[in-house]
Design an enzyme around this catalytic site. Structure first.
Site, PDB file in Angstrom:
ATOM      1  N   TYR A  53       0.846  -1.180   0.000  1.00 32.99           N
ATOM      2  CA  TYR A  53       0.000   0.000   0.000  1.00 32.99           C
ATOM      3  C   TYR A  53       0.887   1.238   0.000  1.00 32.99           C
ATOM      4  O   TYR A  53       2.102   1.151   0.252  1.00 32.99           O
ATOM      5  CB  TYR A  53      -0.829   0.049   1.288  1.00 32.99           C
ATOM      6  CG  TYR A  53      -2.048  -0.836   1.355  1.00 32.99           C
ATOM      7  CD1 TYR A  53      -3.091  -0.704   0.444  1.00 32.99           C
ATOM      8  CD2 TYR A  53      -2.189  -1.753   2.396  1.00 32.99           C
ATOM      9  CE1 TYR A  53      -4.234  -1.489   0.566  1.00 32.99           C
ATOM     10  CE2 TYR A  53      -3.339  -2.532   2.512  1.00 32.99           C
ATOM     11  CZ  TYR A  53      -4.353  -2.396   1.597  1.00 32.99           C
ATOM     12  OH  TYR A  53      -5.488  -3.149   1.707  1.00 32.99           O
ATOM     13  N   GLU A 100      -5.315  -1.344   8.786  1.00 30.13           N
ATOM     14  CA  GLU A 100      -5.054  -1.134  10.216  1.00 30.13           C
ATOM     15  C   GLU A 100      -4.122   0.060  10.410  1.00 30.13           C
ATOM     16  O   GLU A 100      -3.339   0.114  11.342  1.00 30.13           O
ATOM     17  CB  GLU A 100      -4.478  -2.407  10.876  1.00 30.13           C
ATOM     18  CG  GLU A 100      -5.464  -3.531  10.999  1.00 30.13           C
ATOM     19  CD  GLU A 100      -5.871  -4.130   9.662  1.00 30.13           C
ATOM     20  OE1 GLU A 100      -7.032  -3.907   9.262  1.00 30.13           O
ATOM     21  OE2 GLU A 100      -5.056  -4.796   9.019  1.00 30.13           O
ATOM     22  N   ASN A 158      -9.800   0.433  -2.407  1.00 30.84           N
ATOM     23  CA  ASN A 158      -9.561  -0.763  -1.604  1.00 30.84           C
ATOM     24  C   ASN A 158     -10.868  -1.262  -1.005  1.00 30.84           C
ATOM     25  O   ASN A 158     -11.484  -0.550  -0.222  1.00 30.84           O
ATOM     26  CB  ASN A 158      -8.584  -0.443  -0.477  1.00 30.84           C
ATOM     27  CG  ASN A 158      -8.116  -1.696   0.244  1.00 30.84           C
ATOM     28  OD1 ASN A 158      -7.274  -2.435  -0.280  1.00 30.84           O
ATOM     29  ND2 ASN A 158      -8.662  -1.958   1.411  1.00 30.84           N
ATOM     30  N   GLU A 159     -11.250  -2.457  -1.389  1.00 27.21           N
ATOM     31  CA  GLU A 159     -12.499  -3.056  -0.884  1.00 27.21           C
ATOM     32  C   GLU A 159     -13.627  -2.025  -0.893  1.00 27.21           C
ATOM     33  O   GLU A 159     -14.352  -1.867   0.092  1.00 27.21           O
ATOM     34  CB  GLU A 159     -12.310  -3.612   0.532  1.00 27.21           C
ATOM     35  CG  GLU A 159     -11.468  -4.865   0.587  1.00 27.21           C
ATOM     36  CD  GLU A 159     -11.536  -5.554   1.948  1.00 27.21           C
ATOM     37  OE1 GLU A 159     -11.875  -4.885   2.937  1.00 27.21           O
ATOM     38  OE2 GLU A 159     -11.257  -6.748   2.010  1.00 27.21           O
ATOM     39  N   GLU A 235      -5.827 -10.556  -1.211  1.00 25.04           N
ATOM     40  CA  GLU A 235      -5.425 -10.597   0.199  1.00 25.04           C
ATOM     41  C   GLU A 235      -5.811 -11.958   0.737  1.00 25.04           C
ATOM     42  O   GLU A 235      -6.989 -12.205   1.028  1.00 25.04           O
ATOM     43  CB  GLU A 235      -6.130  -9.514   1.019  1.00 25.04           C
ATOM     44  CG  GLU A 235      -5.616  -8.123   0.779  1.00 25.04           C
ATOM     45  CD  GLU A 235      -6.359  -7.099   1.637  1.00 25.04           C
ATOM     46  OE1 GLU A 235      -6.841  -7.453   2.721  1.00 25.04           O
ATOM     47  OE2 GLU A 235      -6.466  -5.949   1.178  1.00 25.04           O
ATOM     48  N   TYR A 302       1.130  -9.947  12.686  1.00 24.28           N
ATOM     49  CA  TYR A 302       0.101 -10.585  11.858  1.00 24.28           C
ATOM     50  C   TYR A 302       0.226 -12.110  11.821  1.00 24.28           C
ATOM     51  O   TYR A 302      -0.433 -12.779  11.066  1.00 24.28           O
ATOM     52  CB  TYR A 302       0.154 -10.017  10.424  1.00 24.28           C
ATOM     53  CG  TYR A 302      -1.198  -9.824   9.799  1.00 24.28           C
ATOM     54  CD1 TYR A 302      -1.926  -8.649   9.983  1.00 24.28           C
ATOM     55  CD2 TYR A 302      -1.778 -10.822   9.027  1.00 24.28           C
ATOM     56  CE1 TYR A 302      -3.184  -8.475   9.414  1.00 24.28           C
ATOM     57  CE2 TYR A 302      -3.034 -10.663   8.461  1.00 24.28           C
ATOM     58  CZ  TYR A 302      -3.734  -9.484   8.658  1.00 24.28           C
ATOM     59  OH  TYR A 302      -4.975  -9.306   8.093  1.00 24.28           O
TER      60      TYR A 302
HETATM   61  C1  GLA Z   1      -9.055  -5.889   4.450  1.00 25.42           C
HETATM   62  C2  GLA Z   1      -8.287  -4.666   3.999  1.00 25.42           C
HETATM   63  C3  GLA Z   1      -6.856  -4.693   4.439  1.00 25.42           C
HETATM   64  C4  GLA Z   1      -6.755  -5.101   5.897  1.00 25.42           C
HETATM   65  C5  GLA Z   1      -7.411  -6.455   6.076  1.00 25.42           C
HETATM   66  C6  GLA Z   1      -7.366  -6.977   7.493  1.00 25.42           C
HETATM   67  O1  GLA Z   1      -8.902  -6.903   3.606  1.00 25.42           O
HETATM   68  O2  GLA Z   1      -8.335  -4.521   2.608  1.00 25.42           O
HETATM   69  O3  GLA Z   1      -6.301  -3.415   4.264  1.00 25.42           O
HETATM   70  O4  GLA Z   1      -7.400  -4.157   6.688  1.00 25.42           O
HETATM   71  O5  GLA Z   1      -8.756  -6.365   5.752  1.00 25.42           O
HETATM   72  O6  GLA Z   1      -6.085  -7.053   7.968  1.00 25.42           O
END
Ligand code: GLA
Length: 590
Positions: A53, A100, A158-159, A235, A302
């Protein structure tokens, strides 16, 4: 023509069939002197790509400022090192990154704009994003595959499907990237369910999924969403992050390796999230706010293949074995652990109390407010702490009410004596205090514990959030001050006396090092605060846990005398800290 292209069921890289086997590694969470080591270990595990990122708020902490691109922010150098290691790179410039990370990467100076709608076509938001991309992309373009660099694909947002439905905003970003010279493959990533994929995908971009298990089902849903094209898990969650007050999350290596095998056996491409998590140094951690506010801890280990301190853990070996079944893995033994510093104690025998004057000399402006105190985003510089001062209108026992609550943790002092703490996490707005005299000094020290990085509460205000009253009588006027917790000059410290260690104070000690190596700082007798070694901000510590040690990267240490400084917000049961040779991230939850 982009270097990476898609076929009906896979990728071509410069015309040859290619499968992305990537791992996430955020340069901004790793000491820059360790980037080359971590990248090398990525390749040795069998990865052909790394993903990162880009955190807007770290590169541009102030509106209109030039982008920071040095030290830990020298992304062009990170990209050169990745290329030198023979790795490709997936770039995820956001502008929202979740991760995060404080505010999900969106700068507080932007989200504090009254009424702004982040992550939408609100022109105030898109204009700021455009101005950011104007600065960000020129130094990155030479590192695109087209120009001979390692970057083979770039993510849009992102998402987004978990947040909004403003497809015009995604299209704006797509055009903004293309218009500034990005010609590589663009992709979106979304949680692998039909609703998220539908809201977050873009016709001109590859749609990828984010998931940690249920591989067959997730891949089937992605195939339902797009009948053709490569399947990619952008991811693949092989571990998880921790909150203060919660357990330390781990995931069984064999279980994660079995899912990796399922993904690769299905012919999918993957980005392991995280390959190496690193650390939320300084005040950079984010927070979640679902039913209640919960701040993320300093470690971003993590439970990843490469630990926070860069040593291969059980997943490194398990994943390397799985990858070797599907793709070439470099010959030779897997890397071993790095050297650690021999354990030693550090006595913090010098102290500079916050309220005595000398320690709070860091430059910041005091703002007067007649009625309600100002939120932190109205104070300068952006700092993570603020100090509010007023006087109490009456004497006696009474309720001090903070309308609107606090963001995120307020320590209250009456005539300099600690009177209590209020926390956003618990929705606290009131405190019973004893006021010795009318006109007694009221000090409130507020800590921003990290900006929410997921969901609708991104950009929530910090500091004191509304008017304050004592027994119904308004408290004011106020002086409000940003309090950058910078390490005070050595001359600000005096030998710690019987009482000087009480209340918020900086504490300092020195220790000798023969040969710098990784270490872990344990602070069993300290309560809550921030730690620096030789001026490098390791991050927050909190007795609450789960995390019990802070990672001290070897490159931060030097041969000879080293300085340890703590900004302790409460008090300690002793003056000793301990450097150990193993991390302790706390009691585990699987
Ligand atoms: C999502 C987000 C990531 C991160 C993960 C959890 O997938 O895209 O940036 O926050 O959750 O770690």
């Amino acid at each position: 023509m982009p270097a990476l292209t898609t076929t009906a069921d896979g990728f071509l890289l410069r015309g040859d069939p290619f499968r992305i086997i990537s791992g996430a590694l955020h340069y901004f969470r790793v000491h820059p002197d360790q980037w080359a080591d971590r990248l090398h270990k990525a390749r040795l595990m069998g990865l052909n790509t790394v993903e990162t990122y880009i955190p807007w708020n770290l590169h541009q902490p102030r509106s209109g400022a030039p982008l920071g691109l040095d030290g830990i922010l020298d992304l062009p150098r990170f990209l050169r090192l990745a290329a030198a290691e023979g790795l490709h790179v997936l770039l995820r410039p956001g502008p929202y990154i979740c991760a995060e990370w404080d505010g999900g990467g969106l700068p507080a100076w932007l989200t504090a704009d009254d009424g702004i709608r982040p992550r939408s076509t609100d022109p105030r938001f898109t204009a700021a994003v455009d101005a950011y991309l104007d600065l960000l992309l020129p130094p990155l373009l030479p590192h695109m595959a087209e120009a001979g660099g390692p970057v083979i694909a770039v993510q849009v947002e992102n998402e987004y499907g978990a947040y909004g439905e403003d497809t015009a905003y995604l299209e704006h970003l797509e055009k903004a990237l293309r218009g500034r010279g990005v010609r590589e493959l663009l992709f979106t990533c979304d949680q692998a369910d039909p609703r998220h994929l539908a809201a977050g995908a873009l016709p001109g971009a590859l749609a990828t999924g984010t998931f940690g298990g249920g591989v067959e089902r997730a891949l089937a849903r992605m195939r339902d969403h797009r009948a053709e094209g490569p399947l990619m898990c952008a991811e693949f969650w092989i571990g998880w992050f921790d909150h203060w007050g919660g357990p330390h999350h781990v995931r069984d290596a064999a279980d994660a390796a079995a899912d990796l095998d399922r993904l690769l056996s299905a012919g999918a491409s993957v980005n392991i999230y995280m390959f190496h998590g690193g650390t939320n140094f300084g005040l950079t951690n984010g927070a979640n706010h679902d039913h209640a506010y919960a701040a993320t801890v300093t470690s971003y280990d993590y439970d990843a293949p490469l630990t926070e301190h860069g040593d291969p853990g059980p997943k490194y070996h398990a994943f390397r074995e799985v990858i070797a079944r599907h793709a070439p893995v470099p010959d030779g033994p897997a890397p071993g652990p790095a050297a650690k510093l021999a354990p030693r104690d550090v006595v913090l025998d010098r102290c500079a109390p916050l309220f005595s004057g000398t320690a709070s000399a860091a430059p910041s402006t005091t703002v007067a407010a007649d009625r309600a105190p100002l939120p932190m985003d109205r104070l300068d510089p952006p700092s993570g702490f603020a100090l509010y001062r007023s006087a109490l209108p009456a004497a006696g026992d009474g309720v001090l009410r903070f309308s609107g609550g606090v963001g995120d943790r307020a320590q209250v002092f009456v005539d300099g004596a600690p009177a209590g703490v209020l926390e956003r996490e618990r929705g606290e707005e009131a405190l019973t205090v004893w006021v010795p005299r009318a006109g007694a000094a009221l000090d409130v020290l507020v800590e921003d514990l990290g900006g929410t990085n997921y969901g609708p509460r991104i950009g929530d205000r910090k500091g004191l959030l509304g008017p304050v009253a004592f027994e119904g009588a308004p408290v004011g006027p106020w002086t409000c001050r940003a309090l950058p917790p910078d390490v005070p000059e050595p001359s600000a410290f005096a030998p710690t006396g019987r009482t000087t260690g009480v209340g918020p104070a900086f504490h300092r000690g020195t220790f000798e090092v023969e040969a710098p190596a990784d270490a872990f700082l344990a602070l069993p007798s300290w309560t809550k605060g921030l730690a620096w070694v030789n001026g490098f901000a390791l991050g927050r510590y909190w007795r609450r846990g789960p995390q019990r040690t802070l990672y001290v990267p070897g490159p931060v240490l030097r041969t000879g005398a080293n300085d340890l400084v703590l900004f302790e917000l409460h008090g300690s049961a002793g003056l000793t800290a301990r450097l150990t040779d193993a991390p302790d991230l706390g009691p585990e939850a699987h």
